[in-house]
Scaffold this motif. Structure first.
Motif, PDB file in Angstrom:
ATOM      1  N   MET A 106      -2.035  19.220   3.415  1.00  0.00           N
ATOM      2  CA  MET A 106      -1.122  18.115   3.616  1.00  0.00           C
ATOM      3  C   MET A 106      -0.958  17.886   5.117  1.00  0.00           C
ATOM      4  SD  MET A 106       2.571  17.173   2.097  1.00  0.00           S
ATOM      5  CE  MET A 106       1.924  16.774   0.536  1.00  0.00           C
ATOM      6  N   ALA A 107      -0.950  16.630   5.519  1.00  0.00           N
ATOM      7  CA  ALA A 107      -0.849  16.280   6.935  1.00  0.00           C
ATOM      8  C   ALA A 107       0.303  15.306   7.146  1.00  0.00           C
ATOM      9  CB  ALA A 107      -2.143  15.647   7.413  1.00  0.00           C
ATOM     10  N   LEU A 108       0.957  15.435   8.295  1.00  0.00           N
ATOM     11  CA  LEU A 108       2.035  14.521   8.685  1.00  0.00           C
ATOM     12  C   LEU A 108       1.515  13.637   9.806  1.00  0.00           C
ATOM     13  CD1 LEU A 108       5.010  13.757   8.265  1.00  0.00           C
ATOM     14  CD2 LEU A 108       5.598  15.456   9.983  1.00  0.00           C
ATOM     15  N   TRP A 109       1.736  12.324   9.664  1.00  0.00           N
ATOM     16  CA  TRP A 109       1.203  11.341  10.605  1.00  0.00           C
ATOM     17  C   TRP A 109       2.312  10.502  11.221  1.00  0.00           C
ATOM     18  CZ3 TRP A 109      -3.891  11.827  11.452  1.00  0.00           C
ATOM     19  CH2 TRP A 109      -4.641  12.466  10.479  1.00  0.00           C
ATOM     20  N   LYS A 110       2.139  10.152  12.492  1.00  0.00           N
ATOM     21  CA  LYS A 110       3.024   9.207  13.176  1.00  0.00           C
ATOM     22  C   LYS A 110       2.208   7.947  13.408  1.00  0.00           C
ATOM     23  CE  LYS A 110       5.786   8.525  17.326  1.00  0.00           C
ATOM     24  NZ  LYS A 110       6.188   9.112  18.603  1.00  0.00           N
ATOM     25  N   ILE A 111       2.703   6.831  12.896  1.00  0.00           N
ATOM     26  CA  ILE A 111       2.018   5.545  13.033  1.00  0.00           C
ATOM     27  C   ILE A 111       2.867   4.670  13.940  1.00  0.00           C
ATOM     28  CG2 ILE A 111       1.158   3.535  11.794  1.00  0.00           C
ATOM     29  CD1 ILE A 111       1.040   5.616   9.353  1.00  0.00           C
ATOM     30  N   GLU A 156       6.817   7.723  10.213  1.00  0.00           N
ATOM     31  CA  GLU A 156       6.109   8.950   9.886  1.00  0.00           C
ATOM     32  C   GLU A 156       5.820   8.970   8.395  1.00  0.00           C
ATOM     33  OE1 GLU A 156       8.513  12.184  11.213  1.00  0.00           O
ATOM     34  OE2 GLU A 156       8.220  11.703  13.323  1.00  0.00           O
ATOM     35  N   MET A 157       4.659   9.492   8.046  1.00  0.00           N
ATOM     36  CA  MET A 157       4.312   9.617   6.638  1.00  0.00           C
ATOM     37  C   MET A 157       3.427  10.842   6.442  1.00  0.00           C
ATOM     38  SD  MET A 157       1.391   6.696   5.896  1.00  0.00           S
ATOM     39  CE  MET A 157       1.241   7.134   4.196  1.00  0.00           C
ATOM     40  N   SER A 158       3.436  11.361   5.242  1.00  0.00           N
ATOM     41  CA  SER A 158       2.566  12.486   4.929  1.00  0.00           C
ATOM     42  C   SER A 158       1.495  12.038   3.945  1.00  0.00           C
ATOM     43  CB  SER A 158       3.369  13.642   4.342  1.00  0.00           C
ATOM     44  OG  SER A 158       3.957  13.248   3.128  1.00  0.00           O
ATOM     45  N   THR A 159       0.347  12.682   4.040  1.00  0.00           N
ATOM     46  CA  THR A 159      -0.758  12.406   3.126  1.00  0.00           C
ATOM     47  C   THR A 159      -1.315  13.739   2.634  1.00  0.00           C
ATOM     48  OG1 THR A 159      -2.393  12.368   4.917  1.00  0.00           O
ATOM     49  CG2 THR A 159      -1.409  10.257   4.296  1.00  0.00           C
ATOM     50  N   PRO A 160      -1.923  13.745   1.455  1.00  0.00           N
ATOM     51  CA  PRO A 160      -2.480  14.993   0.944  1.00  0.00           C
ATOM     52  C   PRO A 160      -3.783  15.407   1.630  1.00  0.00           C
ATOM     53  CG  PRO A 160      -2.805  13.230  -0.633  1.00  0.00           C
ATOM     54  CD  PRO A 160      -1.971  12.675   0.477  1.00  0.00           C
ATOM     55  N   SER A 161      -4.390  14.511   2.386  1.00  0.00           N
ATOM     56  CA  SER A 161      -5.649  14.846   3.059  1.00  0.00           C
ATOM     57  C   SER A 161      -5.477  14.770   4.572  1.00  0.00           C
ATOM     58  CB  SER A 161      -6.753  13.890   2.622  1.00  0.00           C
ATOM     59  OG  SER A 161      -6.545  12.618   3.174  1.00  0.00           O
ATOM     60  N   THR A 162      -6.510  15.180   5.284  1.00  0.00           N
ATOM     61  CA  THR A 162      -6.466  15.132   6.744  1.00  0.00           C
ATOM     62  C   THR A 162      -7.094  13.856   7.296  1.00  0.00           C
ATOM     63  OG1 THR A 162      -8.526  16.388   6.847  1.00  0.00           O
ATOM     64  CG2 THR A 162      -6.470  17.643   6.979  1.00  0.00           C
ATOM     65  N   THR A 163      -7.451  12.927   6.427  1.00  0.00           N
ATOM     66  CA  THR A 163      -8.002  11.643   6.855  1.00  0.00           C
ATOM     67  C   THR A 163      -6.862  10.738   7.317  1.00  0.00           C
ATOM     68  OG1 THR A 163      -9.724  11.840   5.180  1.00  0.00           O
ATOM     69  CG2 THR A 163      -9.379   9.656   6.136  1.00  0.00           C
ATOM     70  N   LYS A 175      -5.616   2.264   0.653  1.00  0.00           N
ATOM     71  CA  LYS A 175      -4.607   2.620  -0.342  1.00  0.00           C
ATOM     72  C   LYS A 175      -3.250   2.948   0.279  1.00  0.00           C
ATOM     73  CE  LYS A 175      -5.938   7.492  -0.762  1.00  0.00           C
ATOM     74  NZ  LYS A 175      -6.440   8.504  -1.695  1.00  0.00           N
ATOM     75  N   TYR A 176      -3.192   3.183   1.590  1.00  0.00           N
ATOM     76  CA  TYR A 176      -1.918   3.501   2.246  1.00  0.00           C
ATOM     77  C   TYR A 176      -1.266   2.294   2.924  1.00  0.00           C
ATOM     78  CZ  TYR A 176      -3.090   8.387   1.490  1.00  0.00           C
ATOM     79  OH  TYR A 176      -3.401   9.584   0.910  1.00  0.00           O
ATOM     80  N   ARG A 177      -1.924   1.151   2.934  1.00  0.00           N
ATOM     81  CA  ARG A 177      -1.381  -0.019   3.631  1.00  0.00           C
ATOM     82  C   ARG A 177      -0.025  -0.451   3.083  1.00  0.00           C
ATOM     83  NH1 ARG A 177      -6.609  -3.949   4.627  1.00  0.00           N
ATOM     84  NH2 ARG A 177      -7.619  -2.586   6.134  1.00  0.00           N
ATOM     85  N   GLU A 178       0.118  -0.493   1.776  1.00  0.00           N
ATOM     86  CA  GLU A 178       1.391  -0.892   1.150  1.00  0.00           C
ATOM     87  C   GLU A 178       2.506   0.083   1.538  1.00  0.00           C
ATOM     88  OE1 GLU A 178       2.267  -3.453  -0.909  1.00  0.00           O
ATOM     89  OE2 GLU A 178       0.295  -4.385  -0.916  1.00  0.00           O
ATOM     90  N   GLU A 179       2.192   1.368   1.519  1.00  0.00           N
ATOM     91  CA  GLU A 179       3.196   2.387   1.851  1.00  0.00           C
ATOM     92  C   GLU A 179       3.632   2.285   3.309  1.00  0.00           C
ATOM     93  OE1 GLU A 179       3.802   7.237   1.790  1.00  0.00           O
ATOM     94  OE2 GLU A 179       2.002   6.386   0.896  1.00  0.00           O
TER      95      GLU A 179
END
Length: 72
Positions: A1-6, A26-33, A40-44
């Protein structure tokens, strides 16, 4: 799981909203991509900006052209 700052890259004015540099979520994703590379993450990401700043960003504008994505 990775935490991202956009974050917003630069001042952007589109129909109905304005983005300023420094605005970020900030959002988290299950992958490191990075989520900016995946449609698929644009809406979120759009929903996160709407919830935090009240700006309704069209999901088609969510991408590396307007935003910076960094792993926290």
């Amino acid at each position: 799981m990775a935490l991202w700052k956009i974050s917003v890259k630069f001042k952007t004015v589109k129909s109905g909203y304005q983005l300023e540099p420094g605005m970020s979520v900030e959002m988290s994703t299950p992958s490191t991509t990075p989520p900016l590379g995946l449609t698929k993450y644009r809406e979120e990401i759009s929903a996160l900006f709407k919830s935090k700043y009240g700006v309704d960003i069209n999901p088609s504008y969510i991408g590396a052209s307007y935003f910076i994505c960094e792993k926290i």
